[in-house]
Design a protein around this motif. Structure first.
Motif, mmCIF file in Angstrom:
data_model
loop_
_atom_site.group_PDB
_atom_site.id
_atom_site.type_symbol
_atom_site.label_atom_id
_atom_site.label_comp_id
_atom_site.label_asym_id
_atom_site.label_seq_id
_atom_site.Cartn_x
_atom_site.Cartn_y
_atom_site.Cartn_z
ATOM 1 N N LEU A 1 0.820 -1.215 0.000
ATOM 2 C CA LEU A 1 0.000 0.000 0.000
ATOM 3 C C LEU A 1 0.852 1.263 0.000
ATOM 4 C CD1 LEU A 1 -2.782 -1.142 2.499
ATOM 5 C CD2 LEU A 1 -2.984 -0.911 0.003
ATOM 6 N N GLU A 2 2.024 1.185 0.611
ATOM 7 C CA GLU A 2 2.913 2.347 0.609
ATOM 8 C C GLU A 2 3.430 2.673 -0.790
ATOM 9 O OE1 GLU A 2 4.971 2.860 4.911
ATOM 10 O OE2 GLU A 2 5.838 1.269 3.678
ATOM 11 N N THR A 3 3.331 1.740 -1.707
ATOM 12 C CA THR A 3 3.814 1.975 -3.069
ATOM 13 C C THR A 3 2.714 2.433 -4.019
ATOM 14 O OG1 THR A 3 3.399 -0.267 -3.960
ATOM 15 C CG2 THR A 3 5.437 0.082 -2.704
ATOM 16 N N ASP A 4 1.451 2.377 -3.575
ATOM 17 C CA ASP A 4 0.311 2.672 -4.454
ATOM 18 C C ASP A 4 -0.080 4.139 -4.315
ATOM 19 O OD1 ASP A 4 -2.188 2.858 -5.753
ATOM 20 O OD2 ASP A 4 -2.619 0.745 -5.342
ATOM 21 N N SER A 5 0.136 4.913 -5.354
ATOM 22 C CA SER A 5 -0.121 6.359 -5.300
ATOM 23 C C SER A 5 -1.607 6.696 -5.222
ATOM 24 C CB SER A 5 0.504 7.047 -6.518
ATOM 25 O OG SER A 5 -0.060 6.538 -7.719
ATOM 26 N N ASP A 6 -2.472 5.716 -5.476
ATOM 27 C CA ASP A 6 -3.914 5.951 -5.356
ATOM 28 C C ASP A 6 -4.404 5.836 -3.917
ATOM 29 O OD1 ASP A 6 -4.324 6.360 -8.111
ATOM 30 O OD2 ASP A 6 -4.465 4.196 -8.467
ATOM 31 N N ILE A 7 -3.558 5.350 -3.025
ATOM 32 C CA ILE A 7 -3.930 5.101 -1.631
ATOM 33 C C ILE A 7 -3.166 6.033 -0.701
ATOM 34 C CG2 ILE A 7 -3.898 3.386 0.234
ATOM 35 C CD1 ILE A 7 -5.931 2.837 -1.997
ATOM 36 N N ASP A 8 -3.880 6.580 0.277
ATOM 37 C CA ASP A 8 -3.240 7.344 1.345
ATOM 38 C C ASP A 8 -2.758 6.341 2.389
ATOM 39 O OD1 ASP A 8 -2.428 8.975 3.377
ATOM 40 O OD2 ASP A 8 -4.318 10.075 3.571
ATOM 41 N N SER A 9 -1.516 5.932 2.283
ATOM 42 C CA SER A 9 -1.000 4.879 3.160
ATOM 43 C C SER A 9 -0.864 5.343 4.606
ATOM 44 C CB SER A 9 0.346 4.363 2.642
ATOM 45 O OG SER A 9 1.308 5.399 2.635
#
Length: 372
Positions: free
Chosen positions: A195-203
């Protein structure tokens, strides 16, 4: 051992006294000494010690499908892959992200312990156990993984899943070696790595949710990985949110007899010895501080013991107050279907059985929305 005075016959250990008997009066003392002490106690006597954290072999494969949920969502199917001396493994993460977003989405991550039928990627079968459409309608992304991807929920002498991949084959298992719940928590942490790598998610705004054995898992994952912004434990009962001392329903002896693979071998020593534990579950909840934590119970779930789940929150409050945060502010359980929460703590007692329903999810969403 110092006890919480108002805990009465339960004789609960005071979370704000170190093993040396020093009173914790500042956040710095909590973070540098007492919190690590409690984590170590749980590793030693309950959940066990994982042999590694993020594997150097960890990598991700992502397939993206737009136009899901009648155009309301983008679907991502992520395979989180890793390998060790015992072979290869993967966690399949299902993720739905709102289409109409102007910034990275906050997210609910469910540890699914009830099978693939509750996480249909095509959304032909919609389950109240994971109501992804409802979650997205409130502006959150929804993610889920199946705990069996990480480790099977069976007593297989720890030969399969991540135990088979990462445990040393040349050495026998130590009494504090990780059990299956620790393995599932490890899996949740690897999902967080993705999730820390997914720019669509506020990790920085990920809420971890678990029901029953998944609720126990969520609490331990939240304890060892402070990247989770909030932790929600639904009907987690014995060795979850419920206090062990004075507990009704399931006991430490019973849970270890029925599920000997969930915890480490040291935990079995505490059968009928709950009052000899150097901790109790209010201290596990306190490890979430200062992050928000939410606990739920159900009126017919006497095996989990709603009162002991509620009181665990009450006795975790002093650690939150150390951070200047308010707890629930009450000592008696609220009436059924009367959710209550501060920005830091939440609780509700749902009418019904041991389950997780859309009603529960609506309370989780309200809590996450007001504690952002």
């Amino acid at each position: 051992m110092h006890f919480v005075p108002e805990s009465g016959e339960r004789k609960l250990p005071d979370p704000l006294y170190t093993l040396d008997g020093d009173r914790v009066a500042a956040v710095e003392q909590w973070r540098q000494k007492r919190r690590p002490e409690i984590v170590e106690l749980y590793r030693t006597f309950v959940f066990g010690r994982e042999p590694l954290q993020r594997p150097s072999t960890l990598h991700f494969h992502v397939e993206t499908t737009p136009g899901m949920m009648n155009g309301a969502a983008v679907r991502k199917q992520v395979e989180i892959r890793y390998e060790g001396s015992g072979g290869e493994g993967s966690i399949k993460l299902l993720l739905f992200i709102p289409t109409n977003r102007t910034k990275p989405s906050p997210l609910f991550l469910l540890i699914n312990n009830r099978g693939l039928e509750h996480m249909d990627p095509e959304r032909e079968n919609v389950s109240p156990f994971w109501p992804a459409e409802t979650i997205l309608s409130q502006g959150f992304a929804a993610a889920v993984f199946n705990n069996a991807d990480v480790d099977p929920d069976e007593h297989d002498d720890f030969q399969n899943g991540v135990h088979g991949i990462f445990d040393s084959k040349s050495e026998g298992r130590s009494p504090d070696a990780w059990g299956t719940i620790a393995a599932w928590a490890w899996g949740a942490c690897r999902v967080m790595d993705y999730l820390e790598t997914d720019s669509d998610i506020d990790s920085a705004d990920v809420t971890l949710v678990g029901h029953s054995r998944g609720g126990k898992t969520a609490l331990w994952a939240g304890a060892i990985d402070e990247r989770f912004a909030r932790v929600i434990s639904n009907n987690s009962g014995c060795t979850g949110a419920a206090l062990a001392r004075g507990k009704k329903g399931e006991t430490i002896g019973q849970i270890n007899e029925k599920f000997p693979h969930w915890f480490n071998e040291n935990y079995k020593w505490f059968k009928d010895r709950e009052y000899e534990l150097p901790f109790d579950q209010h201290m596990l909840l306190a490890l979430m501080a200062p992050r928000p934590v939410y606990v739920t119970s159900a009126t017919e779930d006497l095996w989990a013991d709603p009162e002991s789940e509620f009181l665990s929150l009450v006795y975790a409050e002093p650690v939150y107050k150390l951070y200047g945060l308010e707890g629930l502010g009450i000592k008696r359980m609220p009436l059924p279907d009367s959710p209550m929460h501060s920005r830091a703590m939440g609780y509700h007692l749902r009418t019904g059985k041991h389950d997780m329903t859309e009603y529960d999810w609506l309370q989780f969403i309200t809590f996450a929305s007001t504690s952002q």
